[in-house]
Design a protein around this motif. Structure first.
Motif, PDB file in Angstrom:
ATOM      1  N   THR A  79       0.783  -1.465   0.179  1.00 19.78           N
ATOM      2  CA  THR A  79      -0.074   0.022  -0.239  1.00 19.78           C
ATOM      3  C   THR A  79       0.847   1.643   0.218  1.00 19.78           C
ATOM      4  N   GLN A 115     -10.131  -3.239   3.521  1.00 22.65           N
ATOM      5  CA  GLN A 115     -10.404  -2.737   3.532  1.00 22.65           C
ATOM      6  C   GLN A 115     -10.669  -2.450   4.675  1.00 22.65           C
ATOM      7  N   SER A 116     -10.219  -0.783   5.562  1.00 25.83           N
ATOM      8  CA  SER A 116     -10.152  -0.462   6.554  1.00 25.83           C
ATOM      9  C   SER A 116      -9.339  -0.738   7.942  1.00 25.83           C
ATOM     10  N   GLU A 158      -8.712   2.955   6.147  1.00 25.40           N
ATOM     11  CA  GLU A 158      -9.470   3.588   5.452  1.00 25.40           C
ATOM     12  C   GLU A 158      -9.856   5.241   5.888  1.00 25.40           C
ATOM     13  N   ALA A 205      -9.438   5.660   1.453  1.00 31.77           N
ATOM     14  CA  ALA A 205      -8.460   5.127   0.038  1.00 31.77           C
ATOM     15  C   ALA A 205      -6.995   6.200   0.494  1.00 31.77           C
TER      16      ALA A 205
END
Length: 194
Positions: free
Chosen positions: A33, A101-102, A121, A123
């Motif tokens: 990420t 996600q998150s 989160e 994005a």
């Protein structure tokens, strides 16, 4: 309002530097990420170490960092520990783990078994909140972020108005590279930081 990294430098009196050992693009690829800009800015100024002897961080781009250990233990190893249902870190908590996600993504610890993580989160990583797990108290606390604001608050707080909820009183407002405590308030930096 001043930028938190500048205030962190001023409050700690830090004048040292970083020995660039790898690129952020490599770190982000290995983790999977994009990382927050304030995190990267902080580690353009500070090596691995501890803020106020409470927030312990590892600089992944510093040449003195054992990078395979950082990735294997401090990122993915912590995620494995958090995922272990028998340890119950996430019991009664509404968190998932990165790469969901998150999901929680670790970035530091308190040296006493507590963990500091981003909540990944939205994005935009520059808007990630911070979650802190207090070992022994078995609960999570949140901060709206960014992580440098968490560090700034811990450095400047005297009361319990910080992510730990601890009264910090007269703890020294310092940044300390990895060191050995010699007693009587004296510390000896590890050889690679001398």
């Amino acid at each position: 309002m001043r930028h938190p990294v500048e205030e962190i430098v001023e409050v700690t009196g830090w004048t040292g530097g970083v020995r660039q050992g790898r690129e952020w693009a490599d770190v982000e690829r290995d983790i999977g990420t994009t990382l927050p800009a304030d995190y990267k800015e902080l580690f353009s100024r500070f090596p691995s170490g501890a803020f106020r002897d409470l927030i312990v961080v590892t600089n992944p781009v510093d040449a003195r960092t054992d990078y395979p250990r950082f990735i294997g233990e401090e990122v993915f190893g912590i995620l494995e520990i958090l995922a272990d249902e028998e340890l119950e870190y996430l019991e009664n908590a509404d968190y998932r783990l990165f790469p969901d996600q998150s999901g929680l993504l670790p970035w530091g610890h308190d040296g006493q078994g507590g963990m500091l993580c981003w909540i990944t989160e939205p994005a935009d990583p520059d808007r990630w909140r911070v979650a802190y797990y207090a070992q022994g108290m078995d609960h999570w606390r949140e901060h709206p972020g960014p992580m440098t604001e968490v560090i700034r608050e811990v450095l400047t707080s005297a009361g319990d108005d910080n992510i730990f909820g601890w009264t910090l009183g007269e703890l020294p407002r310092v940044f300390r590279v990895p060191s050995i405590h010699l007693g009587d308030g004296r510390w000896l930096p590890s050889p690679e930081y001398r």
